[in-house]
Scaffold this motif. Structure first.
Motif, PDB file in Angstrom:
ATOM      1  N   ASP A   1     -18.022 -16.725   8.970  1.00  0.00           N
ATOM      2  CA  ASP A   1     -17.351 -17.982   8.689  1.00  0.00           C
ATOM      3  C   ASP A   1     -17.419 -18.426   7.236  1.00  0.00           C
ATOM      4  N   ARG A   2     -18.192 -17.738   6.416  1.00  0.00           N
ATOM      5  CA  ARG A   2     -18.315 -18.184   5.033  1.00  0.00           C
ATOM      6  C   ARG A   2     -17.145 -17.672   4.207  1.00  0.00           C
ATOM      7  N   PRO A   3     -16.485 -18.548   3.457  1.00  0.00           N
ATOM      8  CA  PRO A   3     -15.332 -18.098   2.674  1.00  0.00           C
ATOM      9  C   PRO A   3     -15.756 -17.299   1.454  1.00  0.00           C
ATOM     10  N   CYS A   4     -14.822 -16.547   0.917  1.00  0.00           N
ATOM     11  CA  CYS A   4     -15.060 -15.869  -0.348  1.00  0.00           C
ATOM     12  C   CYS A   4     -14.091 -16.439  -1.367  1.00  0.00           C
ATOM     13  N   SER A   5     -14.412 -16.256  -2.614  1.00  0.00           N
ATOM     14  CA  SER A   5     -13.527 -16.727  -3.668  1.00  0.00           C
ATOM     15  C   SER A   5     -12.863 -15.528  -4.323  1.00  0.00           C
ATOM     16  N   GLY A   6     -11.850 -15.799  -5.101  1.00  0.00           N
ATOM     17  CA  GLY A   6     -11.128 -14.734  -5.768  1.00  0.00           C
ATOM     18  C   GLY A   6      -9.650 -14.773  -5.456  1.00  0.00           C
ATOM     19  N   PHE A   7      -8.962 -13.735  -5.884  1.00  0.00           N
ATOM     20  CA  PHE A   7      -7.515 -13.655  -5.737  1.00  0.00           C
ATOM     21  C   PHE A   7      -7.138 -12.303  -5.128  1.00  0.00           C
ATOM     22  N   MET A   8      -5.963 -12.255  -4.534  1.00  0.00           N
ATOM     23  CA  MET A   8      -5.362 -10.961  -4.243  1.00  0.00           C
ATOM     24  C   MET A   8      -3.899 -10.996  -4.677  1.00  0.00           C
ATOM     25  N   LEU A   9      -3.491  -9.931  -5.323  1.00  0.00           N
ATOM     26  CA  LEU A   9      -2.103  -9.737  -5.745  1.00  0.00           C
ATOM     27  C   LEU A   9      -1.467  -8.728  -4.815  1.00  0.00           C
ATOM     28  N   MET A  10      -0.302  -9.073  -4.277  1.00  0.00           N
ATOM     29  CA  MET A  10       0.434  -8.152  -3.411  1.00  0.00           C
ATOM     30  C   MET A  10       1.827  -7.946  -3.975  1.00  0.00           C
ATOM     31  N   PHE A  11       2.289  -6.709  -3.958  1.00  0.00           N
ATOM     32  CA  PHE A  11       3.660  -6.452  -4.399  1.00  0.00           C
ATOM     33  C   PHE A  11       4.186  -5.204  -3.690  1.00  0.00           C
ATOM     34  N   HIS A  12       5.471  -5.237  -3.354  1.00  0.00           N
ATOM     35  CA  HIS A  12       6.114  -4.112  -2.682  1.00  0.00           C
ATOM     36  C   HIS A  12       6.471  -3.023  -3.691  1.00  0.00           C
ATOM     37  N   ALA A  13       6.433  -1.782  -3.235  1.00  0.00           N
ATOM     38  CA  ALA A  13       6.827  -0.667  -4.100  1.00  0.00           C
ATOM     39  C   ALA A  13       8.269  -0.831  -4.562  1.00  0.00           C
ATOM     40  N   ASP A  14       9.130  -1.384  -3.697  1.00  0.00           N
ATOM     41  CA  ASP A  14      10.538  -1.569  -4.065  1.00  0.00           C
ATOM     42  C   ASP A  14      10.707  -2.518  -5.242  1.00  0.00           C
ATOM     43  N   PHE A  15       9.741  -3.395  -5.452  1.00  0.00           N
ATOM     44  CA  PHE A  15       9.820  -4.333  -6.570  1.00  0.00           C
ATOM     45  C   PHE A  15       9.797  -3.597  -7.897  1.00  0.00           C
ATOM     46  N   LEU A  16       9.215  -2.386  -7.909  1.00  0.00           N
ATOM     47  CA  LEU A  16       9.068  -1.619  -9.138  1.00  0.00           C
ATOM     48  C   LEU A  16      10.250  -0.700  -9.413  1.00  0.00           C
ATOM     49  N   LEU A  17      11.158  -0.557  -8.455  1.00  0.00           N
ATOM     50  CA  LEU A  17      12.262   0.397  -8.597  1.00  0.00           C
ATOM     51  C   LEU A  17      13.091   0.082  -9.841  1.00  0.00           C
ATOM     52  N   GLY A  18      13.434   1.147 -10.555  1.00  0.00           N
ATOM     53  CA  GLY A  18      14.215   0.985 -11.770  1.00  0.00           C
ATOM     54  C   GLY A  18      13.372   0.806 -13.013  1.00  0.00           C
ATOM     55  N   TYR A  19      12.039   0.714 -12.820  1.00  0.00           N
ATOM     56  CA  TYR A  19      11.122   0.560 -13.942  1.00  0.00           C
ATOM     57  C   TYR A  19      10.186   1.771 -13.980  1.00  0.00           C
ATOM     58  N   PRO A  20       9.715   2.178 -15.166  1.00  0.00           N
ATOM     59  CA  PRO A  20       8.830   3.352 -15.262  1.00  0.00           C
ATOM     60  C   PRO A  20       7.599   3.254 -14.365  1.00  0.00           C
ATOM     61  N   LEU A  21       7.093   2.037 -14.130  1.00  0.00           N
ATOM     62  CA  LEU A  21       5.884   1.886 -13.329  1.00  0.00           C
ATOM     63  C   LEU A  21       6.063   2.398 -11.902  1.00  0.00           C
ATOM     64  N   ALA A  22       7.303   2.445 -11.407  1.00  0.00           N
ATOM     65  CA  ALA A  22       7.553   2.939 -10.046  1.00  0.00           C
ATOM     66  C   ALA A  22       7.011   4.355  -9.874  1.00  0.00           C
ATOM     67  N   LYS A  23       7.108   5.166 -10.924  1.00  0.00           N
ATOM     68  CA  LYS A  23       6.572   6.527 -10.886  1.00  0.00           C
ATOM     69  C   LYS A  23       5.156   6.593 -11.441  1.00  0.00           C
ATOM     70  N   GLU A  24       4.907   5.820 -12.476  1.00  0.00           N
ATOM     71  CA  GLU A  24       3.618   5.903 -13.164  1.00  0.00           C
ATOM     72  C   GLU A  24       2.468   5.354 -12.334  1.00  0.00           C
ATOM     73  N   ILE A  25       2.753   4.473 -11.378  1.00  0.00           N
ATOM     74  CA  ILE A  25       1.665   3.868 -10.606  1.00  0.00           C
ATOM     75  C   ILE A  25       0.888   4.911  -9.819  1.00  0.00           C
ATOM     76  N   LYS A  26       1.524   6.034  -9.511  1.00  0.00           N
ATOM     77  CA  LYS A  26       0.834   7.104  -8.797  1.00  0.00           C
ATOM     78  C   LYS A  26      -0.222   7.779  -9.676  1.00  0.00           C
ATOM     79  N   ASN A  27      -0.152   7.553 -10.979  1.00  0.00           N
ATOM     80  CA  ASN A  27      -1.128   8.148 -11.891  1.00  0.00           C
ATOM     81  C   ASN A  27      -2.415   7.341 -11.981  1.00  0.00           C
ATOM     82  N   TYR A  28      -2.405   6.132 -11.423  1.00  0.00           N
ATOM     83  CA  TYR A  28      -3.618   5.310 -11.418  1.00  0.00           C
ATOM     84  C   TYR A  28      -4.442   5.704 -10.193  1.00  0.00           C
TER      85      TYR A  28
END
Length: 303
Positions: free
Chosen positions: A96-123
């Motif tokens: 029941d104890r909360p945690c602090s912090g953030f989470m960022l969510m984004f769809h792969a389709d959001f990256l389409l047309g940008y180099p990061l769409a392919k480069e993200i696989k390198n991370y």
């Protein structure tokens, strides 16, 4: 009585996750920043596992519970940065104890047309296990928080032709900082990683000493025995030695092969089979690539 495991929950969209957790309506269908204290009262049970159809990057602090990825558990008792890619399976057990912090969510389709769409696989840290999450200093936490707040402010503002480009550039900045911070972690946690190096050497020594005629160990085999993910192991080894896991395996193989070639009369084919090769040609190829000599030429140099 032992709890029966059900199928993992598949969460296909960011909007679906918002609804499940009772978080405010999404302001952008493809990207969202959520504070963990916003889901404090969530009744969702993820102990049977969940699979996301989108990317998630999370900074968690004061998490009194456990998250499991694969066979590993991790207790979040200090600030850490973790990464989940679409299709990965993870579990969460919360109290029941909360945690602090953030989470960022984004769809792969959001990256389409940008180099990061392919480069993200390198991370590669997107395939690290949870117990390999990135420990953050307070200064590093603030860097990540600032980037996440920039992303949040951007999609909350009036969307224009530059919004997507700006958000994606901020995601790239975050990923590049994560690269820097992971490299720093490999250095600052040197004692633990040196211990892993020793265990790796012992594991390979044991294999080549006691397991004649067994197949060569794969990177996945070695990582599993060391209880880390293959990418994390190779990245750690490259930081300390300049060599990845496969190269370490091959170096140990060549060391063993040289000993056999110089002290026995076994044929090249017999040595290849003893070292775990199905085909002598494969052994010859690796040996020559590593030594600039064929196994036969190396043996003849002792005569």
């Amino acid at each position: 009585m032992k709890k029966q495991r059900n199928s993992p929950l598949v969460i296909s969209s960011i909007g679906e996750l918002h609804r499940m957790y009772g978080i405010k309506e999404i302001e952008h269908p493809m990207v969202s920043v959520v504070r963990f204290d916003e889901i404090y009262n969530s009744p969702i049970d993820l102990s049977d596992g969940c699979v996301l159809d989108f990317y998630m990057i999370a900074v968690k602090k004061d998490f009194q519970g456990k998250v499991r990825y694969g066979q590993s558990y991790y207790d979040f008792d200090e600030g850490v940065l973790s990464f989940i890619s679409p299709g990965q399976l993870c579990w969460e057990e919360r109290n029941d104890r909360p945690c602090s912090g953030f989470m960022l969510m984004f769809h792969a389709d959001f990256l389409l047309g940008y180099p990061l769409a392919k480069e993200i696989k390198n991370y590669k840290y997107f395939s690290y296990a949870v117990n390999e999450a990135l420990y953050l200093s307070k200064k590093e936490e603030n860097v990540i928080y600032n980037i996440l707040e920039n992303i949040e402010q951007e999609y909350k503002a009036n969307i224009d032709n530059f919004s997507q480009r700006v958000i994606i550039s901020q995601i790239e900045v975050l990923l590049n900082y994560a690269d820097r911070f992971y490299h720093r972690q490999f250095i600052t946690r040197k004692a633990a990683h040196n211990d892993m190096l020793v265990k790796l050497e012992e594991l390979l020594d044991e294999h080549f000493s006691n397991n004649a005629n067994l197949a060569l160990p794969t990177v996945k085999d070695v990582a599993l025995k060391l209880n880390v993910s293959p990418d994390y192991l190779s990245d750690m080894l490259r930081t300390y030695t300049g060599l990845n896991t496969q190269q370490h395996i091959h170096n140990k193989l060549i060391e063993k092969a040289k000993g056999i070639l110089s002290t026995t009369n076994l044929s090249i084919a017999e040595i290849a089979y003893q070292l775990g090769f199905e085909h002598p040609q494969s052994f010859n190829k690796i040996f020559k690539r590593k030594t600039a000599l064929s196994p036969l030429e190396f043996r003849q140099s002792f005569n």
